[in-house]
Enzyme design. Structure first.
Site, PDB file in Angstrom:
ATOM      1  N   VAL A 108       0.854  -1.205   0.000  1.00 62.24           N
ATOM      2  CA  VAL A 108       0.000   0.000   0.000  1.00 62.24           C
ATOM      3  C   VAL A 108       0.886   1.251   0.000  1.00 62.24           C
ATOM      4  CG1 VAL A 108      -1.665   1.348   1.363  1.00 62.24           C
ATOM      5  CG2 VAL A 108      -1.950  -1.131   1.161  1.00 62.24           C
ATOM      6  N   CYS A 112     -10.768  -2.993  19.228  1.00 63.68           N
ATOM      7  CA  CYS A 112     -11.133  -1.688  19.802  1.00 63.68           C
ATOM      8  C   CYS A 112     -12.646  -1.563  19.982  1.00 63.68           C
ATOM      9  CB  CYS A 112     -10.601  -0.580  18.893  1.00 63.68           C
ATOM     10  SG  CYS A 112     -10.983   1.073  19.466  1.00 63.68           S
ATOM     11  N   SER A 159     -13.236  -6.468  11.381  1.00 65.98           N
ATOM     12  CA  SER A 159     -12.680  -5.183  10.937  1.00 65.98           C
ATOM     13  C   SER A 159     -13.529  -4.601   9.806  1.00 65.98           C
ATOM     14  CB  SER A 159     -11.259  -5.371  10.414  1.00 65.98           C
ATOM     15  OG  SER A 159     -10.511  -6.151  11.307  1.00 65.98           O
ATOM     16  N   ILE A 179      -5.991 -15.280  10.081  1.00 66.44           N
ATOM     17  CA  ILE A 179      -5.634 -16.694   9.917  1.00 66.44           C
ATOM     18  C   ILE A 179      -6.882 -17.573   9.789  1.00 66.44           C
ATOM     19  CG2 ILE A 179      -3.431 -16.461  11.133  1.00 66.44           C
ATOM     20  CD1 ILE A 179      -4.850 -18.067  13.463  1.00 66.44           C
ATOM     21  N   ASP A 180      -8.057 -17.023  10.165  1.00 72.73           N
ATOM     22  CA  ASP A 180      -9.261 -17.857  10.230  1.00 72.73           C
ATOM     23  C   ASP A 180      -9.880 -18.179   8.863  1.00 72.73           C
ATOM     24  OD1 ASP A 180      -8.960 -17.632  12.963  1.00 72.73           O
ATOM     25  OD2 ASP A 180     -10.364 -15.965  13.146  1.00 72.73           O
ATOM     26  N   ARG A 192       0.301 -43.417  20.951  1.00 71.81           N
ATOM     27  CA  ARG A 192      -0.622 -42.655  21.786  1.00 71.81           C
ATOM     28  C   ARG A 192      -1.709 -41.960  20.963  1.00 71.81           C
ATOM     29  NH1 ARG A 192       3.744 -39.880  25.825  1.00 71.81           N
ATOM     30  NH2 ARG A 192       3.277 -41.166  27.638  1.00 71.81           N
ATOM     31  N   ARG A 217     -11.403 -19.486  15.421  1.00 70.40           N
ATOM     32  CA  ARG A 217     -12.612 -18.862  15.991  1.00 70.40           C
ATOM     33  C   ARG A 217     -13.825 -19.750  15.722  1.00 70.40           C
ATOM     34  NH1 ARG A 217     -13.032 -13.813  18.010  1.00 70.40           N
ATOM     35  NH2 ARG A 217     -11.173 -13.064  16.999  1.00 70.40           N
ATOM     36  N   ARG A 235      -3.204 -37.599  25.139  1.00 76.72           N
ATOM     37  CA  ARG A 235      -2.386 -36.397  25.361  1.00 76.72           C
ATOM     38  C   ARG A 235      -3.025 -35.251  24.576  1.00 76.72           C
ATOM     39  NH1 ARG A 235      -0.640 -39.175  28.700  1.00 76.72           N
ATOM     40  NH2 ARG A 235       1.536 -39.623  29.289  1.00 76.72           N
TER      41      ARG A 235
HETATM   42  O1  F6P Z   1      -9.071 -14.168  14.559  1.00 76.63           O
HETATM   43  C1  F6P Z   1      -7.797 -14.700  14.761  1.00 76.63           C
HETATM   44  C2  F6P Z   1      -7.742 -15.445  16.064  1.00 76.63           C
HETATM   45  O2  F6P Z   1      -6.421 -15.925  16.222  1.00 76.63           O
HETATM   46  C3  F6P Z   1      -8.738 -16.576  16.245  1.00 76.63           C
HETATM   47  O3  F6P Z   1      -8.367 -17.744  15.565  1.00 76.63           O
HETATM   48  C4  F6P Z   1      -8.787 -16.710  17.731  1.00 76.63           C
HETATM   49  O4  F6P Z   1     -10.022 -17.239  18.144  1.00 76.63           O
HETATM   50  C5  F6P Z   1      -8.638 -15.284  18.201  1.00 76.63           C
HETATM   51  O5  F6P Z   1      -8.024 -14.575  17.139  1.00 76.63           O
HETATM   52  C6  F6P Z   1      -7.827 -15.111  19.445  1.00 76.63           C
HETATM   53  O6  F6P Z   1      -7.873 -13.765  19.790  1.00 76.63           O
HETATM   54  P1  F6P Z   1      -6.916 -13.070  20.835  1.00 76.63           P
HETATM   55  O7  F6P Z   1      -5.550 -13.033  20.237  1.00 76.63           O
HETATM   56  O8  F6P Z   1      -7.511 -11.720  21.008  1.00 76.63           O
HETATM   57  O9  F6P Z   1      -6.949 -13.910  22.056  1.00 76.63           O
END
Ligand code: F6P
Length: 319
Positions: free
Chosen positions: A23, A73, A105, A127-128, A163, A172, A244
């Site tokens: 950007v 936020c 966001s 990452i989700d 194991r 999430r 485990r």
């Molecule tokens: O949205 C990314 C993420 O890493 C989710 O996979 C996870 O549930 C969440 O954020 C964890 O949030 P924090 O870092 O605020 O604990």
């Protein structure tokens, strides 16, 4: 359009830095002044921003996290918070915003646009991989490879000591990371929020496997579907076999972005600037249906349906 601002918000994702770099450098190339806002919406509310030059994004292409910092936020969800953010936009003559983040966001960016009509473009980074209409968010590929690397290592000890491991991954409310790593890691089973848990079936498979000499198991559980600890305890109760657990946690959020995460970020940074320059707003740029696409925020913030059936069946068939 003379001056734009870029911010990263929500959970950090590997590849946010290359997106910022793109950007900033492409913006400058297009004769724009680019400001970086620190700590996401918080920085816009509290006037934490500065002009970024070509050199200020040097040496970050290979770094995880975000040099702009990020935050969740709650204040931005309030009228007062948004109005203070808008005052900053006016005070610094910001003509457009690039928001790098996930669906939370974009929900906030969409509300901000509706209220104050500040042009805003989203770059999906989380990452989700849970942004609707987008094939892959920036960071997903890196997180999956990090989780996969851990699972490969767990397999060494699981096989050697015969194991059962229950490995909890992030995501999430989405089972995307879990499904992808379970398939790529050759895991025996996967538990995701999108599918009703059938623990009896999993335990039946384990016991049956044991009878024919299969002694080690890796079961991946998505955090949205339950806790590894609870699931492992129930497996032990039902099968009387030792288990485990490993919770991969925030490890999945860090590390050098993979080539896939970087290249996606670099392309999308340019696309976002092009969109602002051509008067577009209230959209996310990203890979949609295998091509670079523009998705209305209204669509991007809807719940993403995960197409699980084929993947889920494949994991079970290949066990
Ligand atoms: O949205 C990314 C993420 O890493 C989710 O996979 C996870 O549930 C969440 O954020 C964890 O949030 P924090 O870092 O605020 O604990």
């Amino acid at each position: 359009m003379k001056r734009i601002a870029v911010l990263t918000t929500g959970g950090d994702a590997p590849g946010m830095n290359p997106a910022i770099r793109s950007v900033v450098r492409y913006g400058i190339n297009q004769k724009l002044e680019v400001m970086g806002v620190f700590r996401g919406w918080w920085g816009l509310i509290n006037e934490e921003l500065k002009v970024l030059d070509h050199r200020s994004v040097s040496g970050i292409i290979n770094q995880g996290g975000t040099i702009l910092k990020t935050a969740r936020c709650a204040e931005f969800k309030t009228e007062e918070g948004m109005s203070r953010a808008y005052n900053t936009v006016k005070k610094y003559n910001i003509d457009g915003l690039v928001v790098i983040g996930g669906n939370g966001s974009f929900t906030a960016a969409h509300e901000f646009y509706k209220k104050y009509k500040v042009p805003v473009i989203g770059i999906p980074a989380s990452i989700d991989n849970d942004v609707n209409g987008i094939d892959y968010t920036i960071g997903t590929d890196t997180a999956i490879n990090t989780a996969l690397d851990a699972i490969d290592k767990i397999r060494d000890t699981a096989t050697s000591m015969e194991r059962i491991f229950v490995v909890e991954v992030m995501g999430r409310n989405s089972g995307f990371i879990a499904l992808t790593v379970a398939l790529a890691g050759g895991c025996e089973d996967v538990i995701i929020p999108e599918k009703k848990l059938d623990l009896e079936l999993i335990c039946h498979d384990i016991v049956h496997g044991n009878l024919v000499g299969k002694m080690s198991w890796i079961i991946v559980v998505a955090e949205g579907a339950g806790k590894a600890e609870d699931i492992a305890k129930k497996i032990t109760e039902i099968t009387s076999l030792e288990t485990r657990t490993v919770v991969l946690g925030h490890v999945q959020r860090g590390g050098r972005p993979t080539a896939v995460s970087r290249d996606l970020a670099l392309h999308l940074g340019k696309s976002a600037v092009d969109c602002l320059l051509s008067g577009k707003t209230d959209i996310a740029v990203g890979l949609g249906g295998g091509k670079f696409a523009e998705i209305d925020f209204e669509v991007a913030i809807q719940k993403k349906e995960l197409k699980i059936v084929n993947l889920f069946n494949l994991i079970r068939v290949l066990t």
